[in-house]
Enzyme design. Structure first.
Site, short mmCIF file in Angstrom:
data_model
loop_
_atom_site.label_atom_id
_atom_site.label_comp_id
_atom_site.label_asym_id
_atom_site.label_seq_id
_atom_site.Cartn_x
_atom_site.Cartn_y
_atom_site.Cartn_z
N SER A 96 15.25 -6.88 3.22
CA SER A 96 16.00 -6.74 4.48
C SER A 96 16.40 -5.27 4.60
O SER A 96 15.57 -4.38 4.40
CB SER A 96 17.19 -7.70 4.46
OG SER A 96 18.01 -7.51 5.56
N SER B 258 0.81 -1.22 0.00
CA SER B 258 0.00 0.00 0.00
C SER B 258 0.84 1.27 0.00
O SER B 258 0.37 2.34 -0.37
CB SER B 258 -0.94 0.01 1.22
OG SER B 258 -0.21 -0.09 2.43
N LYS C 162 16.45 -7.60 10.84
CA LYS C 162 16.78 -7.57 9.40
C LYS C 162 17.97 -8.48 9.10
O LYS C 162 18.06 -9.07 8.02
CB LYS C 162 17.06 -6.13 8.95
CG LYS C 162 15.80 -5.26 8.92
CD LYS C 162 14.81 -5.78 7.88
CE LYS C 162 13.58 -4.92 7.73
NZ LYS C 162 12.64 -5.39 6.72
N TYR D 74 15.52 -3.66 15.34
CA TYR D 74 15.28 -3.60 13.89
C TYR D 74 16.49 -4.18 13.15
O TYR D 74 16.34 -5.03 12.26
CB TYR D 74 15.02 -2.15 13.47
CG TYR D 74 14.78 -1.98 12.00
CD1 TYR D 74 13.59 -2.40 11.41
CD2 TYR D 74 15.77 -1.43 11.17
CE1 TYR D 74 13.38 -2.27 10.05
CE2 TYR D 74 15.55 -1.30 9.81
CZ TYR D 74 14.36 -1.71 9.25
OH TYR D 74 14.16 -1.58 7.91
#
Ligand SMILES: NC(=O)c1ccc[n+]([C@@H]2O[C@H](COP(=O)([O-])OP(=O)(O)OC[C@H]3O[C@@H](n4cnc5c(N)ncnc54)[C@H](OP(=O)(O)O)[C@@H]3O)[C@@H](O)[C@H]2O)c1
Length: 276
Positions: free
Chosen positions: A138, A14, A156, A152
């Site tokens: 990633s 989106s 990743k 985070y």
């Protein structure tokens, strides 16, 4: 795989990188099922011919049933699924000490297990067909540890390693894997970032440093690359006969990735410390 990629499932379609990728793939002739919780058409300009090949799907990568339903719908409508792009994600910021387990797990849920669930929903179809392509999104943060976004970075990194290991497991079934490592990219990611609850306390011993570091990262993101740079990199991989296992778009980020391997860890951490 000899036949060109035609039918694609993309999560996080989106907004930002996913939206740009969906538009670029559809313009190249692919049909893209663009999944998100909003379930809206990808943001940005679509021509009339794009819209016929851009199909918005409401799904949540934290809910395996919605992913299964999306894959079943694609196979029912198209008779095949050629590629999946696991792009949905968000970020949390805060010092490690001030991130409670639930907050850390929420990061892991969407960015790691969300991609795992998406891949698991597609693999039976890919194996039966004898072909399929899996792209995970990633981050350069997988290679460079980022302070105050440690969860985070770690997530990743886990996603990158998973993609590499997966490429070995599924190769015998004719399935290829690739992980894209974006650097700073101007998207809705910055606004969607959540701060851990404790890190918002101005009395916190981390507050000033964290605010300055994450503030700089957010400015870098908002002055970063256009999401189309990632979309074009993904298109190139889908058109290649054999995908690269990792792709870092743009030469400067590629160089950062190489230096992080070559330089001693202490030097890498010293440079990161100077930056953030
Ligand atoms: N922007 C950067 O600088 C940067 C750098 C490196 C890597 N990345 C990675 O690039 C990917 C895309 O991020 P972006 O920068 O394009 O951010 P974005 O503009 O915020 O887009 C994130 C997308 O993920 C979807 N999403 C979030 N949670 C979801 C869920 N549980 N289920 C399904 N969809 C979900 C969002 O749609 P809904 O809210 O409608 O669900 C949205 O479409 C992420 O994985 C991010 O970690 C971004």
């Amino acid at each position: 795989m000899k036949a060109p990629v035609q039918i694609v499932l993309l999560t996080g379609g989106s907004s930002g990188i996913g939206a740009a990728t969906a538009r670029i793939l559809s313009r190249s002739g692919m049909t893209v099922y663009a999944g998100s919780r909003r379930g809206t058409l990808p943001e940005g300009n679509q021509g009339p011919e794009d819209i016929s090949r851009l199909i918005p799907v409401r799904l949540d990568v934290n809910d395996a049933e919605t992913l299964k339903a999306a894959v079943e719908r694609i196979v029912r409508e198209q008779g095949r699924l050629d590629a999946v792009i696991c792009n949905a994600g968000n970020g949390i910021a805060g010092a490690i000490e001030e991130t409670d387990e639930q907050e850390a797990r929420a990061q892991m849920e969407t960015c790691f297990f969300g991609a795992v669930k998406t891949i698991q929903a597609c693999l039976p179809v890919f194996r039966t067909q004898g072909h399929g392509r899996i792209i995970t999104v990633s981050s350069v943060a997988a290679l460079i540890p980022i302070p105050y976004q440690a969860f985070y970075s770690a997530v990743k990194s886990a996603l990158l390693t998973l993609t590499e290991a997966l490429s070995l497991e599924v190769k015998p079934f004719g399935i290829q894997c690739c992980s894209i490592l974006p650097g700073d990219t101007k998207t809705g990611f910055t606004n969607a970032r959540k701060y851990t609850e404790a890190s918002q306390d101005k009395e916190s011993p981390y507050y000033e440093r964290m605010s300055a570091s994450v503030g700089k990262m957010e400015r870098d993101e908002q002055h970063g690359m256009a999401p189309e740079v990632m979309g074009r990199a993904i298109l190139r991989q889908l058109k290649k006969r054999r995908m690269s296992v990792t792709v870092t778009p743009r030469i400067d980020y590629r160089l950062i990735g190489l230096l992080s391997h070559w330089l001693p860890d202490r030097l890498v951490l010293w440079i990161v410390g100077l930056l953030y």
